[in-house]
Design an enzyme around this catalytic site. Sequence first.
Site, PDB file in Angstrom:
ATOM      1  N   HIS A   1       0.218   6.849   2.588  1.00 44.27           N
ATOM      2  CA  HIS A   1      -0.656   8.004   2.375  1.00 44.27           C
ATOM      3  C   HIS A   1      -0.767   8.842   3.648  1.00 44.27           C
ATOM      4  CE1 HIS A   1      -4.067   6.108   4.328  1.00 44.27           C
ATOM      5  NE2 HIS A   1      -3.676   5.000   3.733  1.00 44.27           N
TER       6      HIS A   1
ATOM      7  N   HIS B   1      -1.061   7.962   7.372  1.00 47.09           N
ATOM      8  CA  HIS B   1       0.040   7.461   8.205  1.00 47.09           C
ATOM      9  C   HIS B   1       1.000   8.570   8.653  1.00 47.09           C
ATOM     10  CE1 HIS B   1      -1.044   3.262   7.196  1.00 47.09           C
ATOM     11  NE2 HIS B   1      -0.444   3.018   8.338  1.00 47.09           N
TER      12      HIS B   1
ATOM     13  N   LYS C   1       0.869  -1.186   0.000  1.00 51.59           N
ATOM     14  CA  LYS C   1       0.000   0.000   0.000  1.00 51.59           C
ATOM     15  C   LYS C   1       0.898   1.225   0.000  1.00 51.59           C
ATOM     16  CE  LYS C   1      -4.351  -1.335   1.947  1.00 51.59           C
ATOM     17  NZ  LYS C   1      -4.390  -1.952   3.278  1.00 51.59           N
TER      18      LYS C   1
HETATM   19  N1  ARG Z   1      -0.435  -1.580  10.194  1.00 50.35           N
HETATM   20  C1  ARG Z   1      -1.488  -1.081  11.026  1.00 50.35           C
HETATM   21  C2  ARG Z   1      -2.335  -0.064  10.276  1.00 50.35           C
HETATM   22  O1  ARG Z   1      -1.885   0.532   9.335  1.00 50.35           O
HETATM   23  C3  ARG Z   1      -0.977  -0.406  12.286  1.00 50.35           C
HETATM   24  C4  ARG Z   1      -0.179  -1.278  13.189  1.00 50.35           C
HETATM   25  C5  ARG Z   1      -0.012  -0.651  14.536  1.00 50.35           C
HETATM   26  N2  ARG Z   1       0.812  -1.394  15.419  1.00 50.35           N
HETATM   27  C6  ARG Z   1       0.444  -2.528  16.045  1.00 50.35           C
HETATM   28  N3  ARG Z   1       1.297  -3.107  16.828  1.00 50.35           N
HETATM   29  N4  ARG Z   1      -0.741  -3.027  15.905  1.00 50.35           N
HETATM   30  O2  ARG Z   1      -3.486   0.128  10.630  1.00 50.35           O
END
Ligand code: ARG
Length: 572
Positions: free
Chosen positions: A136, A139, A133
């Site tokens: 964007h 984030h 992805k």
């Molecule tokens: N990759 C996930 C997202 O974009 C966030 C991960 C956050 N960290 C975790 N340990 N869950 O929504």
Amino acid sequence: MDMLTTIAGLTEDLLKETYPEAQGLPAADELRNLLAVPPNPEMGDYAFPCFRLAKALRMAPPKIADALAAAWHHPETARAEALNGYLNFFLNRVNFGRDTVLAVLAADGKWGASTRGEGKTVCLDYSSINIAKRFHIGHLSTTMIGHSLKRIFDYLGYRTVGINHLGDWGTQFGKMICAYKLWGTREQVEKGGVNALEALYVRFHKEAEADPTLEDQGRAWFKRIEDGDPEALEIFNWFKELTLKDAARVYDLLGVSFDSYAGESFYIDKMEPVIQSLRDKGLLTQSEGAWVVDLTEDNMPPCLIIKKDGATIYATRDITAAVYRQDTYHFDKCLYVVAYQQDLHFRQVFRVLEKMGYPWAKDCVHVSFGMISFEGQALSTRKGTSIHLDDLLREAVDKARAIIEEKSPGLENKDEVARQVGIGAVVYADLSANRIKDIDFSWERALNFDGETGPYVQYTHARCCSVLRKAADLSLPEPDWAALSDDEAQALLRLLGRFPDVVNEAADKYEPSMVTRAVTDIAQAYNRFYYEHRILDDEPATAAARVLLTRAAREVIRTGLFLIGLEAPERM
Ligand code: ARG
């Protein structure tokens, strides 16, 4: 030591001297919290409400205030006056100015740094992007709040571990490989990068509507990843590489880095013992074919651990990751900088860890934040209104470049400054409000050199640098500290003096915006001082004092900008 602490300490002594028999008088820490800044400067710089002593002393507050004012004997620090039950302190401006400036300068660019975190470790899980992805704008906040908190904790002497918990596991990767095998070519994906991967994914979903067997093929490819099939793994790792290369461009622009990229797939072979331990502890119950941890007692839906088809989920990996982090880093705090939509997820994960008997579960903190919209428009990947971060950052740099071209045509390193200012404008906008608030990004607001913006603070920093360059050509005598007694200098000095407190509080509350606020207040106070007074005054001893105050302001502005992830150009 900051002024509040000094006055609290002296007040503690004063109470002991004046009322040696009294019991239950507040100690310095408590006094420090009780001291307030009066709304009206005529009532002093700090005020102590004596009614807080009325019970312990069995006396009326005005009487106490009178007695304390009469007994106070530290004119070198402040004058004390009683008014309506308050003991009001008026700082000795000359000494306060001298002490503050000298303290800031003695810290040598590290004003407010401390050793409070010595021997302690903070893990920070931030940015945590998803494979295949594009990076964007959704984030941006996790990336910058996490980055800033890391700098703040570093500054306070903690060992910090920055973790990018990559979203690199899930059935979608099987679908993606399937789509690539059907419609993609290596050259096209190599060239198009993450854009090409996103396009393949979109196509997969469109075609799957007409041809449901595609879903099965996607699942089969994911199974091949899970089983370690070399072809599947090779493609999957290549997708990962492409994504990280794309993200690296953004991280470079933002000056962000990580100590670990251990993402979800890293925990696949580490989940079994954790699941076993859940089972051994009697925490797993079966529900409609799936295994869950029941959280009815906690008023939460059950935490799903293993799905009906035997697959683990996001939460299983987060529980495993927390255990791994504790075993590996022995953290004192583990911060998860993730949007508030995942609030329930983290409450469930932390609660499960607690039920497993881990005492450190209480040290896991979800540092949540609000949504970002753009020029009043909500952003959504599905509706195609999401904005890619590197496009946004590049546009910011271009816009900053145009403004600089107009404002300072003679500037030598325009490209570098445009980068610093453009990126700074975006980052500042992101960290300017309390993190839980939703924010709306607007170009006009972010790039306004006169508003409360990154460029404004950076410009003030450059202004200080310019004053200091001019001053370097003069040979100035010993400063006359009385020259810093005016209201504008004093207002600035108070903010500089408080800065270490702000950094501590920002760490306690996981709130970078407190540093943003402080550095903005300092810039505004400096500009007020600058407009009201000639820094390079004809009276050399006055000039010397004002130049030293300028240097102190510059140091603290630079530090503040650094702590929120902004660079500080010396010329703009
Ligand atoms: N990759 C996930 C997202 O974009 C966030 C991960 C956050 N960290 C975790 N340990 N869950 O929504």
